[in-house]
Motif scaffolding. Structure first.
Motif, mmCIF file in Angstrom:
data_model
loop_
_atom_site.group_PDB
_atom_site.id
_atom_site.type_symbol
_atom_site.label_atom_id
_atom_site.label_comp_id
_atom_site.label_asym_id
_atom_site.label_seq_id
_atom_site.Cartn_x
_atom_site.Cartn_y
_atom_site.Cartn_z
ATOM 1 N N MET A 48 0.840 -1.180 0.000
ATOM 2 C CA MET A 48 0.000 0.000 0.000
ATOM 3 C C MET A 48 0.884 1.242 0.000
ATOM 4 S SD MET A 48 -3.280 0.903 2.216
ATOM 5 C CE MET A 48 -2.904 1.789 3.687
ATOM 6 N N ARG A 49 0.529 2.209 -0.856
ATOM 7 C CA ARG A 49 1.315 3.443 -0.951
ATOM 8 C C ARG A 49 0.860 4.449 0.091
ATOM 9 N NH1 ARG A 49 2.155 5.647 -6.817
ATOM 10 N NH2 ARG A 49 3.142 7.154 -5.479
ATOM 11 N N ASN A 50 1.815 5.105 0.717
ATOM 12 C CA ASN A 50 1.508 6.133 1.705
ATOM 13 C C ASN A 50 1.892 7.522 1.220
ATOM 14 O OD1 ASN A 50 0.506 4.327 3.620
ATOM 15 N ND2 ASN A 50 2.564 3.847 4.335
ATOM 16 N N ASP A 51 2.412 7.625 -0.007
ATOM 17 C CA ASP A 51 2.893 8.906 -0.504
ATOM 18 C C ASP A 51 1.944 9.556 -1.514
ATOM 19 O OD1 ASP A 51 3.293 7.004 -2.443
ATOM 20 O OD2 ASP A 51 5.239 7.757 -3.067
ATOM 21 N N ILE A 52 0.674 9.170 -1.530
ATOM 22 C CA ILE A 52 -0.298 9.749 -2.450
ATOM 23 C C ILE A 52 -0.674 11.143 -1.935
ATOM 24 C CG2 ILE A 52 -2.604 9.521 -3.434
ATOM 25 C CD1 ILE A 52 -2.257 6.467 -3.061
ATOM 26 N N PRO A 53 -0.483 12.180 -2.773
ATOM 27 C CA PRO A 53 -0.796 13.535 -2.304
ATOM 28 C C PRO A 53 -2.306 13.764 -2.229
ATOM 29 C CG PRO A 53 -0.154 13.592 -4.603
ATOM 30 C CD PRO A 53 0.033 12.174 -4.134
ATOM 31 N N VAL A 54 -2.725 14.650 -1.335
ATOM 32 C CA VAL A 54 -4.129 15.051 -1.324
ATOM 33 C C VAL A 54 -4.380 15.872 -2.586
ATOM 34 C CG1 VAL A 54 -4.369 14.952 1.187
ATOM 35 C CG2 VAL A 54 -3.652 17.068 0.102
ATOM 36 N N ILE A 55 -5.622 16.054 -2.956
ATOM 37 C CA ILE A 55 -5.976 16.665 -4.237
ATOM 38 C C ILE A 55 -5.265 17.992 -4.463
ATOM 39 C CG2 ILE A 55 -7.895 17.749 -5.489
ATOM 40 C CD1 ILE A 55 -9.642 15.419 -4.440
ATOM 41 N N HIS A 56 -5.254 18.873 -3.476
ATOM 42 C CA HIS A 56 -4.656 20.196 -3.702
ATOM 43 C C HIS A 56 -3.126 20.198 -3.600
ATOM 44 C CE1 HIS A 56 -5.547 20.138 0.631
ATOM 45 N NE2 HIS A 56 -4.457 20.856 0.740
ATOM 46 N N GLN A 57 -2.522 19.053 -3.343
ATOM 47 C CA GLN A 57 -1.058 18.959 -3.352
ATOM 48 C C GLN A 57 -0.546 18.181 -4.576
ATOM 49 O OE1 GLN A 57 -0.516 17.068 0.441
ATOM 50 N NE2 GLN A 57 -0.097 19.015 1.462
ATOM 51 N N ASP A 58 -1.443 17.669 -5.387
ATOM 52 C CA ASP A 58 -1.073 16.936 -6.595
ATOM 53 C C ASP A 58 -0.621 17.949 -7.642
ATOM 54 O OD1 ASP A 58 -0.915 15.355 -8.893
ATOM 55 O OD2 ASP A 58 -2.641 14.140 -8.301
ATOM 56 N N GLU A 59 0.613 17.845 -8.088
ATOM 57 C CA GLU A 59 1.189 18.845 -8.978
ATOM 58 C C GLU A 59 0.973 18.554 -10.461
ATOM 59 O OE1 GLU A 59 5.252 19.482 -7.885
ATOM 60 O OE2 GLU A 59 4.721 20.104 -5.865
ATOM 61 N N ARG A 60 0.306 17.437 -10.791
ATOM 62 C CA ARG A 60 0.070 17.128 -12.203
ATOM 63 C C ARG A 60 -0.846 18.182 -12.826
ATOM 64 N NH1 ARG A 60 -2.355 11.285 -11.968
ATOM 65 N NH2 ARG A 60 -3.332 12.250 -10.165
ATOM 66 N N PRO A 61 -0.521 18.627 -14.051
ATOM 67 C CA PRO A 61 -1.400 19.588 -14.729
ATOM 68 C C PRO A 61 -2.735 18.948 -15.091
ATOM 69 C CG PRO A 61 0.614 19.191 -16.006
ATOM 70 C CD PRO A 61 0.685 18.329 -14.799
ATOM 71 N N ILE A 62 -3.794 19.721 -14.953
ATOM 72 C CA ILE A 62 -5.149 19.232 -15.192
ATOM 73 C C ILE A 62 -5.605 19.644 -16.589
ATOM 74 C CG2 ILE A 62 -7.557 19.394 -14.429
ATOM 75 C CD1 ILE A 62 -6.386 19.951 -11.582
#
Length: 84
Positions: free
Chosen positions: A1-15
């Motif tokens: 299980m991954r523990n490093d998944i960012p919360v929505i407002h910390q996800d830096e991928r362009p939308i």
């Protein structure tokens, strides 16, 4: 299980786009074929009780916010490859 998944407002991928559910739900996209008036969509956290509430700010072509959309209302499509 991954523990490093960012919360929505910390996800830096362009939308690329956000879409409301349903066949005629609509949405916003930086792709001019779908929405010729959106320049950028950015995730951010609005102040909520005890924690930030995830929202999306939708910007028009002049750089002004034209909509603020609660994250639980939409499906997000990220740009492939992460390049804006």
């Amino acid at each position: 299980m991954r523990n490093d998944i960012p919360v929505i407002h910390q996800d830096e991928r362009p939308i690329k786009s956000i879409w409301f559910p349903g066949e005629d739900g609509g949405g916003y996209s930086i792709d001019p074929r779908f929405d010729g008036s959106t320049s950028n969509i950015v995730a951010y956290g609005e102040n909520g009780q005890c924690a930030p509430v995830p929202f999306y700010a939708v910007y028009d072509l002049s750089g002004q916010i034209k909509a603020r959309v609660p994250a639980q209302m939409v499906t997000v499509v990220y740009l492939e490859g992460g390049a804006a």
